[in-house]
Write an enzyme that holds these catalytic residues in place. Sequence first.
Site, PDB file in Angstrom:
ATOM      1  N   ASN A 198     -38.237  19.228 -22.850  1.00 44.34           N
ATOM      2  CA  ASN A 198     -39.555  19.553 -22.035  1.00 44.34           C
ATOM      3  C   ASN A 198     -40.353  18.538 -21.381  1.00 44.34           C
ATOM      4  O   ASN A 198     -40.446  17.717 -21.705  1.00 44.34           O
ATOM      5  CB  ASN A 198     -40.456  20.589 -23.514  1.00 44.34           C
ATOM      6  CG  ASN A 198     -41.644  21.295 -22.849  1.00 44.34           C
ATOM      7  OD1 ASN A 198     -41.372  22.422 -21.996  1.00 44.34           O
ATOM      8  ND2 ASN A 198     -43.039  20.121 -23.105  1.00 44.34           N
TER       9      ASN A 198
ATOM     10  N   TYR B 227     -50.050  16.650 -20.842  1.00 45.94           N
ATOM     11  CA  TYR B 227     -51.225  16.431 -21.479  1.00 45.94           C
ATOM     12  C   TYR B 227     -51.979  15.448 -21.716  1.00 45.94           C
ATOM     13  O   TYR B 227     -50.992  14.864 -21.433  1.00 45.94           O
ATOM     14  CB  TYR B 227     -49.969  17.605 -22.530  1.00 45.94           C
ATOM     15  CG  TYR B 227     -49.620  17.893 -23.256  1.00 45.94           C
ATOM     16  CD1 TYR B 227     -49.289  19.525 -22.544  1.00 45.94           C
ATOM     17  CD2 TYR B 227     -48.077  17.579 -23.672  1.00 45.94           C
ATOM     18  CE1 TYR B 227     -48.077  20.378 -22.708  1.00 45.94           C
ATOM     19  CE2 TYR B 227     -46.903  18.299 -23.633  1.00 45.94           C
ATOM     20  CZ  TYR B 227     -47.249  19.225 -23.164  1.00 45.94           C
ATOM     21  OH  TYR B 227     -45.912  20.004 -23.404  1.00 45.94           O
TER      22      TYR B 227
ATOM     23  N   GLY C  90     -45.157  23.644 -24.794  1.00 44.00           N
ATOM     24  CA  GLY C  90     -43.986  23.459 -24.879  1.00 44.00           C
ATOM     25  C   GLY C  90     -43.642  21.559 -26.135  1.00 44.00           C
ATOM     26  O   GLY C  90     -42.716  22.253 -27.617  1.00 44.00           O
TER      27      GLY C  90
ATOM     28  N   GLU D 109     -37.966  21.867 -16.087  1.00 48.07           N
ATOM     29  CA  GLU D 109     -38.952  21.292 -15.360  1.00 48.07           C
ATOM     30  C   GLU D 109     -38.388  20.025 -14.298  1.00 48.07           C
ATOM     31  O   GLU D 109     -37.950  20.198 -13.106  1.00 48.07           O
ATOM     32  CB  GLU D 109     -40.064  20.147 -15.960  1.00 48.07           C
ATOM     33  CG  GLU D 109     -41.200  21.229 -15.791  1.00 48.07           C
ATOM     34  CD  GLU D 109     -40.841  21.606 -17.773  1.00 48.07           C
ATOM     35  OE1 GLU D 109     -39.982  21.459 -18.329  1.00 48.07           O
ATOM     36  OE2 GLU D 109     -41.636  22.772 -18.167  1.00 48.07           O
TER      37      GLU D 109
ATOM     38  N   ASP E  63     -63.654  18.394 -20.014  1.00 52.83           N
ATOM     39  CA  ASP E  63     -62.709  19.380 -19.384  1.00 52.83           C
ATOM     40  C   ASP E  63     -62.922  20.210 -17.966  1.00 52.83           C
ATOM     41  O   ASP E  63     -63.942  19.703 -17.377  1.00 52.83           O
ATOM     42  CB  ASP E  63     -61.775  20.395 -20.744  1.00 52.83           C
ATOM     43  CG  ASP E  63     -60.622  19.848 -21.133  1.00 52.83           C
ATOM     44  OD1 ASP E  63     -59.822  20.205 -19.976  1.00 52.83           O
ATOM     45  OD2 ASP E  63     -60.629  20.315 -22.077  1.00 52.83           O
TER      46      ASP E  63
HETATM   47  C1  LIG Z   1     -54.359  17.649 -14.556  1.00 49.25           C
HETATM   48  C2  LIG Z   1     -54.599  18.727 -15.891  1.00 49.25           C
HETATM   49  C3  LIG Z   1     -54.585  18.192 -17.261  1.00 49.25           C
HETATM   50  C4  LIG Z   1     -53.429  19.042 -18.148  1.00 49.25           C
HETATM   51  N1  LIG Z   1     -54.425  18.609 -19.604  1.00 49.25           N
HETATM   52  C5  LIG Z   1     -53.684  19.487 -20.701  1.00 49.25           C
HETATM   53  C6  LIG Z   1     -53.844  18.991 -22.038  1.00 49.25           C
HETATM   54  O1  LIG Z   1     -54.529  18.353 -21.755  1.00 49.25           O
HETATM   55  N2  LIG Z   1     -53.438  19.611 -22.755  1.00 49.25           N
HETATM   56  C7  LIG Z   1     -52.485  20.911 -22.575  1.00 49.25           C
HETATM   57  O2  LIG Z   1     -51.808  21.742 -23.425  1.00 49.25           O
HETATM   58  N3  LIG Z   1     -52.325  21.491 -20.968  1.00 49.25           N
HETATM   59  C8  LIG Z   1     -53.226  21.063 -20.149  1.00 49.25           C
HETATM   60  N4  LIG Z   1     -52.524  21.067 -18.719  1.00 49.25           N
HETATM   61  C9  LIG Z   1     -52.147  22.742 -18.692  1.00 49.25           C
HETATM   62  C10 LIG Z   1     -50.479  22.051 -18.285  1.00 49.25           C
HETATM   63  O3  LIG Z   1     -49.344  21.026 -18.365  1.00 49.25           O
HETATM   64  C11 LIG Z   1     -49.514  22.794 -18.480  1.00 49.25           C
HETATM   65  O4  LIG Z   1     -50.049  24.546 -19.211  1.00 49.25           O
HETATM   66  C12 LIG Z   1     -47.863  23.254 -18.509  1.00 49.25           C
HETATM   67  O5  LIG Z   1     -47.185  24.297 -17.858  1.00 49.25           O
HETATM   68  C13 LIG Z   1     -47.239  22.965 -19.771  1.00 49.25           C
HETATM   69  O6  LIG Z   1     -46.249  22.485 -19.749  1.00 49.25           O
HETATM   70  P1  LIG Z   1     -45.332  23.229 -21.166  1.00 49.25           P
HETATM   71  O7  LIG Z   1     -45.800  25.066 -20.806  1.00 49.25           O
HETATM   72  O8  LIG Z   1     -44.137  23.041 -20.765  1.00 49.25           O
HETATM   73  O9  LIG Z   1     -45.608  22.430 -22.296  1.00 49.25           O
HETATM   74  C14 LIG Z   1     -52.989  20.592 -17.782  1.00 49.25           C
HETATM   75  C15 LIG Z   1     -52.893  20.375 -16.695  1.00 49.25           C
HETATM   76  C16 LIG Z   1     -53.076  19.719 -15.682  1.00 49.25           C
HETATM   77  C17 LIG Z   1     -52.749  20.154 -14.187  1.00 49.25           C
END
Ligand SMILES: Cc1cc2nc3c(=O)[nH]c(=O)nc-3n(C[C@H](O)[C@H](O)[C@H](O)COP(=O)(O)O)c2cc1C
Length: 376
Positions: free
Chosen positions: A172, A176, A195, A237, A286
């Site tokens: 994954n 974050y 993930g 990804e 945030d």
């Molecule tokens: C700038 C930015 C910051 C982010 N920060 C977080 C975070 O701190 N924690 C989180 O869970 N998702 C965060 N996200 C959203 C995740 O990147 C998004 O849900 C992504 O699909 C997560 O990948 P996963 O589904 O493979 O876990 C952020 C997105 C962006 C664009």
Amino acid sequence: MGEFISALEAAGELVRIRHPVSARLEVTEIADRVMKQPGGGKALLFENVLRHDGTRSPYPLAINLFGSKRRMAMALGVQDLDEVGARIASMLELKVPEGFLAKLALLPRLLEVAKFPPRRFTGAPPCQEIVWRGREVDVMRLPVITCWPGDAGPYITLPMVVSRDPVRGTRNVGMYRVQVLGPDSLAMHWQRHKGGAEHQRVAQDIGAEKIPVAVSLGGDPAIIWAGSAPLPNDIDEMMLAGWLRGKSVELVRCVTQPIEVPADAEIVIEGYVNPREQKLEGPFGDHTGYYSNADYYPVMHVTAITHRRDAIYPATIVGKPPMEDAWMGKATERLFLPLIKMFQSEVVDINLPIEGAFHNLAIVSIKKRYPVNRAK
Ligand SMILES: Cc1cc2nc3c(=O)[nH]c(=O)nc-3n(C[C@H](O)[C@H](O)[C@H](O)COP(=O)(O)O)c2cc1C
């Protein structure tokens, strides 16, 4: 990422800032004003960042790289984001035709999906030109920024957090935020439905004491964006990024952990998470424009930091919209529309309004095929 920055500069989309600017609040102050300009302002390259100890960082800091419609399209190698949506749509429209020759004609399109799986990099990987181990490891040697006055500390804000399911081995990549707790310890803000958190849960279930994790910074902009894309857990990804750019992502094993990262990353922070250890993370200013409360999240112990000789540190800030993430979210909206349509054929279009900060607000237009006949 270096090539992308050069392309932005040639297109008049980048401003270099030579004046010394502090990583503590000053980068945010400037970037926030630029991101709020109509259309998202320019990308910024801070060439003289002052780190938290007041010393000048040898690594320039890039921010707002994705912060306009045009730059987001350039990051994915297209003129317009709808082009990628159309490519996805044409792949999904694969109705298997009658007749052998017609079926044969489908093959190239079918193969397109699997044509660019991640590959192993051979040779000396750029992201490991310089390696810090042991006492050299200190995350704050990088120009990590403190974004807002009420934040709990400095944060790495544009990371690709790479982890593996400890049982199935699936990878994954998630974007974050990562809080710096100390020179070699980081708080991993993967929300419970993401993930990384799933991998932590599996590790708890099987009684694993450590899971390897890498925080990869920079690399092909398509990979950076892919980390923020809401892909189902089992879809890699790296595969999406390869398909987007028409070129396999080349991976290399970390020097101290059994996990792979893009060989062309700028900087890689390697380490492990003990799935049972938690520390307070936050507060953090945030996406909504408000501070998120502090809560418990796992800790990553850093075992090495590797980087390119001429590494550029990528960052973003989130806060009251519009910010850079608005354009990353718009890319997600355009790319995922064909997939939503596949499951809900009444959907015509979708708007994730920037003002909603991409959290629980979608405006959907539909062509209602089965209107409800209310009984009189
Ligand atoms: C700038 C930015 C910051 C982010 N920060 C977080 C975070 O701190 N924690 C989180 O869970 N998702 C965060 N996200 C959203 C995740 O990147 C998004 O849900 C992504 O699909 C997560 O990948 P996963 O589904 O493979 O876990 C952020 C997105 C962006 C664009």
